[in-house]
Design a protein around this motif. Structure first.
Motif, short mmCIF file in Angstrom:
data_model
loop_
_atom_site.label_atom_id
_atom_site.label_comp_id
_atom_site.label_asym_id
_atom_site.label_seq_id
_atom_site.Cartn_x
_atom_site.Cartn_y
_atom_site.Cartn_z
N GLU A 37 -6.43 -7.53 -2.63
CA GLU A 37 -6.43 -6.08 -2.79
C GLU A 37 -7.60 -5.48 -2.03
O GLU A 37 -8.59 -6.17 -1.74
CB GLU A 37 -6.49 -5.69 -4.26
CG GLU A 37 -7.76 -6.09 -4.98
CD GLU A 37 -7.76 -5.63 -6.44
OE1 GLU A 37 -6.73 -5.09 -6.88
OE2 GLU A 37 -8.80 -5.82 -7.11
N ILE A 43 0.85 -1.19 0.00
CA ILE A 43 0.00 0.00 0.00
C ILE A 43 0.89 1.24 0.00
O ILE A 43 1.71 1.42 0.89
CB ILE A 43 -0.93 0.03 1.23
CG1 ILE A 43 -1.84 -1.21 1.24
CG2 ILE A 43 -1.78 1.30 1.23
CD1 ILE A 43 -2.74 -1.29 2.45
N MET A 60 -10.29 -2.30 -1.91
CA MET A 60 -10.88 -1.20 -2.68
C MET A 60 -12.35 -1.08 -2.32
O MET A 60 -13.05 -2.09 -2.16
CB MET A 60 -10.72 -1.45 -4.19
CG MET A 60 -11.06 -0.26 -5.06
SD MET A 60 -9.82 1.07 -4.88
CE MET A 60 -10.46 2.28 -6.03
N ASP A 61 -12.80 0.16 -2.18
CA ASP A 61 -14.21 0.45 -1.90
C ASP A 61 -14.75 -0.32 -0.70
O ASP A 61 -15.90 -0.80 -0.70
CB ASP A 61 -15.07 0.16 -3.14
CG ASP A 61 -14.77 1.10 -4.28
OD1 ASP A 61 -14.45 2.28 -4.02
OD2 ASP A 61 -14.85 0.67 -5.46
N PRO A 106 -1.16 7.70 -0.29
CA PRO A 106 -1.87 8.48 -1.31
C PRO A 106 -1.29 9.88 -1.43
O PRO A 106 -1.19 10.62 -0.46
CB PRO A 106 -3.31 8.52 -0.78
CG PRO A 106 -3.41 7.39 0.19
CD PRO A 106 -2.05 7.26 0.80
N ASP A 110 -5.98 8.97 -5.05
CA ASP A 110 -5.18 7.78 -4.79
C ASP A 110 -5.73 6.94 -3.63
O ASP A 110 -5.20 5.87 -3.33
CB ASP A 110 -3.73 8.16 -4.46
CG ASP A 110 -3.05 8.85 -5.63
OD1 ASP A 110 -3.41 8.56 -6.78
OD2 ASP A 110 -2.15 9.69 -5.38
N ALA A 137 -3.43 2.32 6.46
CA ALA A 137 -2.73 1.36 5.60
C ALA A 137 -2.26 0.16 6.40
O ALA A 137 -2.37 -1.00 5.95
CB ALA A 137 -1.55 2.06 4.92
N THR A 140 -13.29 4.34 -5.29
CA THR A 140 -13.47 4.73 -6.68
C THR A 140 -13.63 6.24 -6.83
O THR A 140 -13.03 6.87 -7.71
CB THR A 140 -14.69 4.02 -7.28
OG1 THR A 140 -14.50 2.60 -7.16
CG2 THR A 140 -14.87 4.38 -8.75
N TYR A 169 -11.41 6.14 3.25
CA TYR A 169 -10.44 5.04 3.14
C TYR A 169 -11.13 3.69 3.26
O TYR A 169 -10.85 2.76 2.49
CB TYR A 169 -9.36 5.18 4.21
CG TYR A 169 -8.09 4.42 3.88
CD1 TYR A 169 -6.97 5.08 3.36
CD2 TYR A 169 -7.99 3.04 4.07
CE1 TYR A 169 -5.81 4.40 3.05
CE2 TYR A 169 -6.83 2.34 3.76
CZ TYR A 169 -5.75 3.03 3.24
OH TYR A 169 -4.59 2.34 2.93
N PRO A 189 -8.12 4.34 -1.57
CA PRO A 189 -8.70 3.09 -2.06
C PRO A 189 -10.22 3.15 -2.16
O PRO A 189 -10.96 2.38 -1.52
CB PRO A 189 -8.24 2.07 -1.01
CG PRO A 189 -8.11 2.86 0.24
CD PRO A 189 -7.61 4.21 -0.18
#
Length: 809
Positions: free
Chosen positions: A590, A3, A592-593, A6, A11, A568, A15, A526, A13
């Motif tokens: 990973e 990670i 994300m979202d 950002p 940047d 992170a 969208t 985040y 995580p």
């Protein structure tokens, strides 16, 4: 699952960030607007005592005797503390350079009118105040030192015992070839300037409640303390206590502006609590005490400055000499305000050769202390005023002269003459935006028409730099033994409970800058949760992570770094659990979202709450070395800072926000009153985490700057007596003086700081005085008048107008 930090909100995580960079509700507001915040003075406890302080009526006097017997006999009085006990139980209060402070109470001699001489603890404040009148003190007045220039020249008595002079700090910094620059200059503009002292005046004054348990040895402090990091070293140094025997519990702050450190009074209350042997005692500073002796007066300066220019307007060199009246002691970090200009000596201009001499001296006045902007507003005004003078002499329009000397966009990151680095900026574009939004050409036409009608209209344009996150490297120039380090840690603990709710623990309270709110914004984006799913709390000094706290426009930078680092780490830790649940390798996971998912396998995902519940419920299934606690801590430190070398060359701060302001004023010929007709500002603080908060801080800084430029001044007579010890005499700006300003955004994201942010906490106060003061002088220019003394109060302006009138008779 690697990670990276950002660099921009995009940047993160998620969208599309929903909160970071957006106007988001402040979590502090419901309590504030309903009056339900528990401030320091609201705290009550059983058998709590109340303190009142007896202060010296003399600026400089020997204490021949103190008799407290009558006060001690007054019903309700629990204890009276004097300098004799303070000297026996403690060391002088903390300050740099070392050896230039006194004790928390006057011992044998008083050094300023208002210095604490004794303190009483009683069952209520009224009785404590009555007891002060029963303390008999015999003084022998001494000759006071009230002229800083005379003190700098070695004239008059020494303020501090055992010292051979009143010069606390004296250093000349040389960067580049100023001798050559001035020898080859086509124009040299010279001027002397005088900046009088003022201070921060928050709605809430200082409050401290001290309770020293005689059985455990634990000293517990409650009240309006803005950061334990700023108080604890002073307590350890003065009281000789062990750091783990001090517990500091912070209340929300009703404003600070640098005021809420007040280490001298925390030490004093601690010693009073020690004498009380187990009863808590509270001191709430009253308004007169704040004005008279809060140790937060600042910037009592005498300047001599020269600017060297070529015929085309290029600035080739600058010489600046400054004497600062530090007051009776060099308490805490007051001398640092002499050094902060090193971070931005040329402001937003490329000035290759600079000589900067700063001298701090003691006098028999209240000690200086930290004030918002930490010494920079006078520096920026002097540069802008000299540029206006050069513009007139060279016949180059003032905005054009500034353009020719701006640090260019392609020069960033820019290494300043002192070695400090400006991370990013576009000053010319900021000026263009300012002139467009202000409709500068129209304002010039209005000014010409007004002058033709005999009115005094002036326009001021000023720029500045706001160094973000400064600290130990700068202070190493005054106290290398203490501050030879580059760290300015900011830590946080973040955890997720079994319901998927997020709790963040900080080491400082809310104080008006909305730090708790932007922590919530970052964590909500985040982990893709709602703002309401994030709770931010303040923990005490024994529970907190290493933390510097809100100081020096640092929070947007340092706290963002801490939050992102902890988030992170927590995501990385949870990824190991998600790998077990998803039967995949951790490197294939990973995030994300708000979902942990297997790369390349659509639909194989787990939400954060499921992973947190798994970690808490089945630690037996977790890989070795991973505990069952979805929690992480992180301590962020600034990158790439250096300890300055023997010349003072070093990298001192992290970011450099930039601002350009325009002010239009009218001066009343009959009264000297200054009315601000228009005010426009453009501020570049990188990415704005919460734009509405930034706008509010800029408006507040502008209001503070108006008061500094036109009204606020502590006045002393020749005997060291303060003549402005109430708001009848110390003038504060009201809604009648503060304009409805326009604020516009310029954004050059920082390539260094997390999320591209820069500091903005001190904001418009850096620039507003310069813009207002230059506007006043521009208004007076047709009369051949230029004021060089601040504040440009109605009386000071009126006197200048009267002098013109007399010369024409």
């Amino acid at each position: 699952m690697p990670i990276a930090e950002p660099k921009l909100p995009s940047d993160l995580p998620i969208t599309q960030p929903r909160y970071v960079g957006k106007d988001s509700p402040r979590m502090e507001d419901p309590l504030l607007v309903t009056g339900r915040v528990e401030y320091g003075n609201d705290i009550r406890s059983a058998e709590m005592l109340h303190a009142a302080i007896l202060r010296s009526p003399h600026a400089h006097a020997l204490i021949k005797s103190i008799d407290t017997r009558r006060a001690e006999k007054l019903p309700g009085v629990a204890a009276v503390l004097t300098g004799k006990e303070v000297k026996a139980w403690s060391r002088p209060v903390f300050g740099v350079p070392e050896g230039w402070t006194g004790y928390a109470l006057a011992v044998e001699k008083t050094h300023w009118a208002g210095e604490p001489v004794a303190v009483v603890a009683a069952s209520d404040r009224y009785i404590a105040e009555d007891a002060l009148e029963l303390i008999d003190v015999e003084y022998e007045p001494l000759e006071p030192v009230t002229d800083a220039v005379e003190a700098a020249m070695g004239r008059g008595p020494c303020v501090l015992e055992g010292k051979e002079s009143n010069v606390v700090y004296d250093r000349r910094f040389q960067f580049g070839d100023t001798t050559g620059a001035f020898a080859s200059a086509d124009l040299i503009v010279r001027e002397r300037f005088r900046w009088h002292r003022s201070s921060g005046n928050p709605l809430e004054t200082c409050v401290c409640i001290a309770d020293w348990n005689p059985f455990t040895g634990m000293l517990t402090l409650r009240g309006s303390h803005r950061s334990p990091h700023l108080i604890l070293p002073a307590l350890v140094a003065s009281l000789g206590v062990s750091s783990q025997q001090v517990r500091i519990i912070q209340s929300p702050l009703g404003g600070s502006f640098g005021v809420k450190t007040f280490a001298r009074y925390v030490v004093l209350l601690s010693l009073l609590a020690k004498k009380l042997g187990g009863r808590a005692v509270k001191w709430t500073e009253d308004r007169i005490e704040h004005l008279l002796g809060s140790s937060t007066h600042a910037w009592d300066r005498h300047y001599t400055c020269e600017l060297a220019l070529k015929g085309d307007g290029t600035i080739t060199g600058m010489k600046m000499e400054m004497i600062d009246d530090l007051g009776a002691f060099s308490e805490w970090l007051a001398v640092g305000m002499l050094l902060k200009p090193l971070l931005c000596l040329g402001s937003c201009y490329h000035i290759p050769n600079i000589e900067y001499a700063c001298k701090g001296v003691t006098t028999n006045k209240a000690p200086q202390g930290p004030l918002r902007a930490f010494g920079l507003p006078p520096h920026f005004w002097i540069i802008e005023q000299l540029l206006d003078t050069a513009s007139h002499k060279l016949g180059i329009e003032r905005t054009e002269l500034r353009r020719r000397n701006f640090i260019r966009k392609d020069q960033f990151p820019y290494v300043s003459p002192s070695g400090n680095v400006y991370d990013s900026g576009d000053y010319e574009a900021s000026l263009d935006l300012l002139l467009h939004k202000a409709d500068y050409d129209r304002l010039l036409r209005e000014q010409r028409e007004a002058r033709a009608a005999g009115r005094l209209l002036g326009i001021g344009i000023a720029g500045s730099i706001e160094p973000g996150l400064t600290g130990p490297p700068m202070l190493a120039l005054a106290a290398p033994r203490i501050f030879s380090r580059t760290s300015s840690p900011e830590g946080i603990l973040v955890r997720i409970d079994s319901f998927g709710k997020i709790i963040a623990e900080l080491g400082f309270p809310p104080g008006g800058q909305s730090q708790h709110s932007f922590v919530r914004q970052i964590l909500a984006d985040y982990f893709s949760v709602a703002l309401e799913d994030v709770q931010v709390i303040t923990v005490d000094s024994l529970s907190m992570q290493p933390s510097t706290g809100p100081i020096s426009s640092s929070m947007a930078i340092a706290l963002s770094g801490a939050v992102l680092g902890a988030a992170a780490r927590l995501a990385q830790k949870m990824a190991t659990a998600a790998a077990v649940m998803l039967e995949a390798g951790v490197d294939d996971i990973e995030f994300m979202d708000g979902q942990f998912r297997v790369c390349g396998v659509p639909g194989k995902t787990l939400p954060v709450v499921r992973v947190a519940q798994f970690m808490l419920a089945r630690p037996d299934l977790l890989p070795q070395g991973v505990d069952g606690n979805p929690q992480a801590t992180y301590v962020w430190n600034p990158p790439d800072r250096t300890i300055p070398d023997d010349r003072g060359f070093g990298r001192y701060s992290v970011t450099a926000a930039g601002a350009q302001h325009l002010c239009m004023v009218e001066v009343d010929r009959e009264t000297g009153q200054v009315k601000i007709l228009k005010y426009v500002m453009v501020d570049d603080c990188g990415v704005r985490l919460n734009p509405s908060v930034v706008r509010g801080m800029l408006m507040g800084g502008m209001a503070h700057g108006v008061g500094t430029a036109l009204l606020e001044e502590y006045v002393y007579d020749e005997q060291g007596q303060m003549l402005t010890s109430s708001y009848m005499d110390y003038l504060m700006p009201t809604i009648m003086e503060v304009p409805a300003a326009e604020e516009h955004e310029m954004c050059t994201p920082s390539p260094i700081a997390p999320l591209g942010v820069k500091g903005v906490g001190e904001g418009a106060l850096h620039t507003t005085p310069a813009a207002v003061l230059c506007a006043v002088n521009d208004a007076l220019a047709p009369l051949g008048v230029q004021l060089t003394e601040v504040p440009m109060s109605p009386l000071r302006v009126w006197n200048a107008l009267q002098a013109v009138s007399r010369s024409q008779d």
